[in-house]
Enzyme design. Structure first.
Site, short mmCIF file in Angstrom:
data_model
loop_
_atom_site.label_atom_id
_atom_site.label_comp_id
_atom_site.label_asym_id
_atom_site.label_seq_id
_atom_site.Cartn_x
_atom_site.Cartn_y
_atom_site.Cartn_z
N LYS A 155 0.83 -1.21 0.00
CA LYS A 155 0.00 0.00 0.00
C LYS A 155 0.86 1.26 0.00
CE LYS A 155 -3.74 -2.43 2.31
NZ LYS A 155 -4.31 -2.83 3.60
N GLN A 162 -5.08 -1.94 9.77
CA GLN A 162 -4.85 -3.22 9.10
C GLN A 162 -5.44 -4.37 9.93
OE1 GLN A 162 -3.36 -3.69 6.01
NE2 GLN A 162 -4.11 -5.78 6.27
N ASP A 200 -11.68 2.55 4.49
CA ASP A 200 -11.95 1.11 4.49
C ASP A 200 -13.44 0.82 4.38
OD1 ASP A 200 -9.94 -0.68 4.35
OD2 ASP A 200 -9.58 -0.83 6.49
#
Length: 374
Positions: free
Chosen positions: A134, A178, A201
């Site tokens: 990422k 994460q 997200d």
């Protein structure tokens, strides 16, 4: 029974993203499967003597022809496969290019550079790899990345404190925690701490709630489902009025994917661990999104001829011929499905490459919204 081995977990818990505005993507011509082969979008690898059938090309992908050569090895096509290959690697590259252009335009006009913060707890090798990828993707398109690495045994309070700092930081436009988190932490408490306006997200309950309601639009949507929908749109797969089946009902993929298909006016069924006769239900679908985490669960006999298949699964299976001793396969048996389906994503090279590209797009959209940049 197949239903007894269906799992509600997604094998792509680390995949998440959201597309650019539709203005960047003019509506493509609608995909209608044809039994006749047409010019190839990607170069199939030779699997047997004699000529291989060429992959059909969607008109939508004509604009990507310059990039096709560089990703020609992104999917292995069997000699007798008839399905159109939905090349996620190729589409993801186009999205990254589009994001890079928009970021440069925004920076020139306002001086603002989109920022993405990632919080990693623990030292899982797979999570570290995802975060590293990422970060590289952010650098490639001009997004500034921020990273916090916390030890496995840190407290929930420490994670929430870092989230609060990023919530208040005007240079950060997206925050990603994460997953998975250590067992001693409450995922819901931590994800709820992320500002809804920076929840790239799409896991905040208010974003999910807005997704589920008619006449409401979330700020962000879980990115893997959004990537699935983007692939369908870009390959011109007609959704309105079609029957769709989502296999798996996880919060990360299955459930939001079903909601997105419903918003696109499909008639949606969800197949899960308690579903009776999943084969019969799946066989009625014009569109299948498989996100259950069971290798090769969906067989060719489950598939309606001409159906479009998005395979989210990525499962390791033993393979002594591979240098690694294993190979990756999806939730759909590709060898069988590719002979029946009208279009199908390969594994790898299908949904996977879309996820980071869509995260970049989410972060850009967040920066635009926060700074009122059109």
């Amino acid at each position: 029974m197949a239903s007894s081995i269906l799992s509600d977990c997604s094998s792509c818990a680390t995949s998440r993203l959201l597309p650019l505005r539709r203005a960047l993507h003019p509506p493509p011509p609608r995909f209608r499967p044809s039994p006749a082969p047409a010019p190839a979008l990607t170069r199939p690898l030779s699997a047997s003597p004699g000529p291989l059938p060429l992959l059909p090309r969607a008109r939508r992908m004509a604009a990507l022809s310059a990039a096709a050569a560089s990703s020609a090895d992104s999917a292995t096509v069997l000699a007798d496969a008839s399905a159109k290959i939905i090349d996620g690697k190729l589409v993801a590259k186009q999205i990254r290019d589009e994001v890079g252009v928009e970021i440069a335009r925004m920076k020139e006009a306002t001086g603002v550079v989109p920022g993405l913060a990632v919080i990693l707890v623990g030292s899982r090798k797979d999570s570290q790899t995802y975060v590293r990828n990422k970060k590289k993707a952010c650098e490639a398109v001009g997004i500034k990345s921020y990273e916090v690495n916390l030890p496995e045994d840190c407290s929930e309070y420490e994670v929430i404190r870092n989230i609060a700092t990023f919530n208040e930081d005007p240079s950060v436009h997206g925050i990603l925690v994460q997953l998975p988190l250590p067992r001693h932490m409450n995922d819901e408490n931590i994800l709820n701490a992320v500002s809804i306006e920076k929840d790239v997200d799409g896991f905040h309950p208010l974003n999910i709630g807005r997704l589920a309601m008619q006449g409401r639009d979330p700020f962000f949507v879980p990115c893997t489902p959004k990537g699935c929908m983007e692939l369908l749109h870009r390959y011109g797969v007609e959704i309105k009025g079609k029957r769709a089946v989502v296999i798996g009902r996880s919060n990360i993929v299955g459930m939001p994917a079903a909601l997105l298909l419903q918003k696109a006016n499909a008639t949606v069924s969800i197949v899960h661990s308690q579903t009776k006769n999943p084969e019969e239900i799946t066989r009625q679908a014009d569109i299948i999104i498989a996100a259950v985490g069971v290798a090769n669960l969906v067989r060719g006999s489950w598939i309606k001829p001409g159906a479009a298949i998005i395979d989210v699964g990525i499962n390791p299976v033993d393979d002594p011929s591979s240098p690694r001793g294993y190979r990756l396969v999806g939730d759909v048996c590709y060898e069988e499905a590719s002979k029946v389906a009208g279009a199908i994503t390969p594994v790898p090279g299908g949904v996977g490459p879309m996820t980071i590209a869509m995260l970049l797009s989410n972060t850009l959209e967040s920066a635009k919204r926060i700074h009122n940049f059109k």
